[in-house]
Design an enzyme around this catalytic site. Structure first.
Site, PDB file in Angstrom:
ATOM      1  N   GLU A  90       0.800  -1.107  -0.132  1.00 44.96           N
ATOM      2  CA  GLU A  90      -0.058   0.104  -0.006  1.00 44.96           C
ATOM      3  C   GLU A  90       0.998   1.191  -0.019  1.00 44.96           C
ATOM      4  O   GLU A  90       1.997   1.271   0.586  1.00 44.96           O
ATOM      5  CB  GLU A  90      -1.062  -0.105   1.225  1.00 44.96           C
ATOM      6  CG  GLU A  90      -2.102  -1.017   0.984  1.00 44.96           C
ATOM      7  CD  GLU A  90      -3.078  -0.793   2.271  1.00 44.96           C
ATOM      8  OE1 GLU A  90      -4.273  -1.346   1.863  1.00 44.96           O
ATOM      9  OE2 GLU A  90      -2.637  -0.599   3.323  1.00 44.96           O
ATOM     10  N   CYS A 103       3.774   8.740   0.475  1.00 42.96           N
ATOM     11  CA  CYS A 103       4.115   8.094   1.291  1.00 42.96           C
ATOM     12  C   CYS A 103       4.659   6.472   0.640  1.00 42.96           C
ATOM     13  O   CYS A 103       3.623   5.957   0.280  1.00 42.96           O
ATOM     14  CB  CYS A 103       3.418   7.648   2.478  1.00 42.96           C
ATOM     15  SG  CYS A 103       3.115   9.146   3.468  1.00 42.96           S
ATOM     16  N   CYS A 110       6.592  -5.527   7.217  1.00 47.55           N
ATOM     17  CA  CYS A 110       7.666  -5.059   8.129  1.00 47.55           C
ATOM     18  C   CYS A 110       8.089  -6.052   8.938  1.00 47.55           C
ATOM     19  O   CYS A 110       7.267  -6.730   9.826  1.00 47.55           O
ATOM     20  CB  CYS A 110       7.526  -3.651   8.680  1.00 47.55           C
ATOM     21  SG  CYS A 110       8.367  -3.128   9.532  1.00 47.55           S
ATOM     22  N   CYS A 114       6.264  -3.161  15.588  1.00 45.89           N
ATOM     23  CA  CYS A 114       5.851  -2.037  16.322  1.00 45.89           C
ATOM     24  C   CYS A 114       4.098  -2.389  16.797  1.00 45.89           C
ATOM     25  O   CYS A 114       3.540  -2.487  16.263  1.00 45.89           O
ATOM     26  CB  CYS A 114       5.835  -0.819  15.958  1.00 45.89           C
ATOM     27  SG  CYS A 114       7.672  -0.299  15.646  1.00 45.89           S
ATOM     28  N   CYS A 117       1.402  -0.405  15.043  1.00 48.45           N
ATOM     29  CA  CYS A 117       1.418  -0.448  13.709  1.00 48.45           C
ATOM     30  C   CYS A 117       0.885  -1.552  13.063  1.00 48.45           C
ATOM     31  O   CYS A 117       1.359  -2.747  13.324  1.00 48.45           O
ATOM     32  CB  CYS A 117       2.887  -0.032  13.300  1.00 48.45           C
ATOM     33  SG  CYS A 117       3.342  -0.119  11.696  1.00 48.45           S
ATOM     34  N   SER A 189      12.288   7.832   6.610  1.00 47.00           N
ATOM     35  CA  SER A 189      11.887   7.580   8.417  1.00 47.00           C
ATOM     36  C   SER A 189      12.146   6.524   8.675  1.00 47.00           C
ATOM     37  O   SER A 189      11.841   5.251   8.011  1.00 47.00           O
ATOM     38  CB  SER A 189      10.095   7.913   8.006  1.00 47.00           C
ATOM     39  OG  SER A 189       9.623   7.623   9.393  1.00 47.00           O
ATOM     40  N   SER A 212      11.107   7.803  14.204  1.00 48.69           N
ATOM     41  CA  SER A 212      10.132   7.337  15.063  1.00 48.69           C
ATOM     42  C   SER A 212      10.614   6.973  16.529  1.00 48.69           C
ATOM     43  O   SER A 212      11.162   6.091  16.817  1.00 48.69           O
ATOM     44  CB  SER A 212       9.379   6.127  14.380  1.00 48.69           C
ATOM     45  OG  SER A 212       8.689   6.289  13.071  1.00 48.69           O
ATOM     46  N   LEU A 213      10.049   7.834  17.264  1.00 47.83           N
ATOM     47  CA  LEU A 213      10.606   7.822  18.770  1.00 47.83           C
ATOM     48  C   LEU A 213       9.618   7.255  19.669  1.00 47.83           C
ATOM     49  O   LEU A 213       9.836   6.032  20.170  1.00 47.83           O
ATOM     50  CB  LEU A 213      11.076   9.175  19.371  1.00 47.83           C
ATOM     51  CG  LEU A 213      11.835   9.253  20.572  1.00 47.83           C
ATOM     52  CD1 LEU A 213      12.980   8.464  20.521  1.00 47.83           C
ATOM     53  CD2 LEU A 213      12.194  10.946  21.001  1.00 47.83           C
ATOM     54  N   CYS A 330      -0.741   7.067   9.643  1.00 50.00           N
ATOM     55  CA  CYS A 330       0.684   6.823  10.287  1.00 50.00           C
ATOM     56  C   CYS A 330       0.124   5.444  11.046  1.00 50.00           C
ATOM     57  O   CYS A 330      -0.812   5.516  12.027  1.00 50.00           O
ATOM     58  CB  CYS A 330       1.040   7.717  11.073  1.00 50.00           C
ATOM     59  SG  CYS A 330       2.654   7.124  11.735  1.00 50.00           S
TER      60      CYS A 330
END
Length: 339
Positions: A90, A103, A110, A114, A117, A189, A212-213, A330
């Protein structure tokens, strides 16, 4: 047959010269593909017919199929694309009054998993090739009928885990002979891969960096982002200092604000301590609805967090997410088959 979208301009020139053509023909082809977005040699009308036929017998174009295109009430568009091996990715088009941002995905799925996500929950399948990354841009530019202004590697995947192909795609799209997108119009990112950040700093490639913190607490960040167990905050901070000393560039930090998880006064204090000494900008992102469910703080709580960070001397803004209603915001991208 070679995939022509996998070749940068120098590589294409070598290919063209190898079968007896002048190197300027490569420039012509590059302009057709990246400036005019033409993916059919027969339509490249300033090339001799015999050359067009020869190119068609030697080269191919990566193809991906637009399975679904969703349009949000705010104008954001999300594309579900089917790759040649039947995997799906996507990608997202963000429309602003004066510019358009893509994006772009760098992997199928992935591996970082996370907790907030959806992409990580779908698992990791494989890296995308440089030609598959470039092809996303061409397809979406053709679909929306205009060139992109900014490209953010913030779709599916961790860009620094597919670094070579991401960098090659940037080189191709940046080349002034073709697409000619300015280098500062690219952003990588990352979830925080120190080796990747260091190599970016050393590369001289002046792309933007976003990290990404999501928490400056070791325990909390590890619970949200398993990668923190391998690369804890201290190692991330050291490489960010190195990056900034080397480049002088400001670093953007993404901070998904989650009620009862990373929105307390203590979280704010730790965030300020982590950011001290770094030229930074913080995007505060009220968490988007994904599974497992995390709650957003109230509007007042979000405003208090943001204003408190500003009062502490840090630049920040609350990001008003686009495309939430079509799961394009996001953390919401995933591999969904809808065929």
């Amino acid at each position: 047959m070679k995939d022509i979208l996998s070749l940068d301009l120098d590589e294409l020139r070598r290919e063209i010269i190898s079968f007896g053509e002048k190197d300027y023909r490569a420039n012509q082809i590059f302009k057709w593909v990246y400036a005019k977005r033409v993916l059919d040699f027969s339509e490249m009308t300033d090339l001799p017919m015999n050359l067009r036929n020869k190119l068609g017998s030697l080269f191919r174009f990566t193809t991906m199929k637009e399975v679904e295109r969703q349009i949000s009430i705010d104008g954001t568009e999300k594309f579900l694309l089917k790759l040649e091996d039947d995997n799906h990715i996507e990608t997202v088009v963000l429309k602003h009054p004066r510019h358009v941002t893509f994006c772009i995905s760098s992997q199928v799925g992935c591996a970082l998993n996370c907790s907030f996500c959806a992409t990580g929950a779908s698992g990791f399948t494989r890296d995308l090739s440089a030609s598959e990354i470039v092809s996303q841009v061409i397809l979406m530019e053709n679909s929306i009928g205009r060139p992109v202004d900014n490209i953010v590697f913030m779709g599916m995947g961790e860009p620094f885990l597919n670094e070579a192909n991401v960098y090659k795609a940037i080189k191709i799209l940046h080349d002034p002979v073709g697409r000619n997108l300015g280098i500062r119009h690219f952003t990588i990112s990352t979830a925080g891969i120190p080796e990747g950040i260091k190599r970016l700093a050393d590369s001289g490639m002046d792309v933007r960096l976003s990290v990404s913190l999501h928490s400056a607490s070791e325990e909390t960040r590890s619970s949200l982002m398993p990668i923190n167990k391998k690369y804890p905050l201290d190692s991330l901070r050291k490489v960010l200092d190195y990056y900034q000393q080397k480049t002088g560039n400001r670093i953007t930090f993404e901070y998904a604000l989650i009620k009862g998880v990373n929105d307390s006064k203590e979280d704010l204090t730790k965030l300020g301590e982590f950011l001290t000494g770094i030229k930074s900008f913080v995007n505060i992102i009220p968490v988007n609805p994904v599974k497992p469910v995390f709650d957003r703080p109230s509007d007042r709580e979000i405003a208090v967090f943001s204003e408190s960070l500003k009062k502490a001397g840090f630049e920040c803004a609350v990001r008003h997410e686009k495309g939430t209603d079509i799961e394009a915001a996001c953390g919401q991208l995933r591999q969904k088959r809808r065929e």
